[in-house]
Design an enzyme around this catalytic site. Sequence first.
Site, short mmCIF file in Angstrom:
data_model
loop_
_atom_site.label_atom_id
_atom_site.label_comp_id
_atom_site.label_asym_id
_atom_site.label_seq_id
_atom_site.Cartn_x
_atom_site.Cartn_y
_atom_site.Cartn_z
N SER A 107 9.56 -18.81 -18.03
CA SER A 107 8.83 -18.44 -19.23
C SER A 107 7.55 -19.28 -19.36
O SER A 107 6.70 -19.26 -18.47
CB SER A 107 9.75 -18.59 -20.45
OG SER A 107 9.16 -18.09 -21.61
N HIS A 132 8.48 -13.62 -17.89
CA HIS A 132 8.84 -12.51 -18.77
C HIS A 132 7.86 -12.47 -19.93
O HIS A 132 6.97 -13.31 -20.04
CB HIS A 132 10.30 -12.61 -19.26
CG HIS A 132 10.59 -13.79 -20.13
ND1 HIS A 132 11.84 -14.07 -20.61
CD2 HIS A 132 9.79 -14.78 -20.63
CE1 HIS A 132 11.81 -15.15 -21.36
NE2 HIS A 132 10.58 -15.61 -21.39
#
Length: 205
Positions: A107, A132
């Site tokens: 992330s 993501h």
Amino acid sequence: MNIGITDPLNALVPMVVEQTPKGERSYDIYSRLLKERIIFLTGPVEDNMANLILAQMLFLESENPDKDIFLYINSPGGSVTAGMAIYDTMNFIKPDVSTICVGQAASMGAFLLTAGAKGKRFCLPNSRVMIHQPLGGFQGQASDFEIHAKEILSIKDKLNRLMAEHTGQPLDVISKDTDRDNFMSADQAVDYGIVDSVFKNRASK
């Protein structure tokens, strides 16, 4: 004083004793490594940790603005605003920031990994990278949901554009690949453009 980590296990951080002309001097291991221009980004990305990393970067810039800083990342990600504070400071200061993934960079951790200076972004061989879209959670009045939804979409677009710039991937590819959790090995992260090479040992640097 240890300014490298914020974990409650700080009491277990080993101390290093050095001999100086004035006698012995002890450092916690992270402060000693800071003298070698090494900073650790470990655990969730959040405001307190980001402030410590910013302070260390600014200190190292004041010590020597022409010498690289080495940012070791082992993080599951976290706050976008805290991560962007680190990102902006990496770009603001004069020294190049070399990023090295140990363990995982997921992330926001992956975003900061790819934001290192070109040619100076690395993974260790068994590390993992995950990209993501930003996650959002909001509780409040119904009229505010639309405001926060627009903000999340704006942040997603900004992060995707910056990720495309740093990786060299087309924006539509980044948008598709970050739609769900997307895990990569170290070699796959090289192929994707998140890092420049994999370090197996210091000799491979």
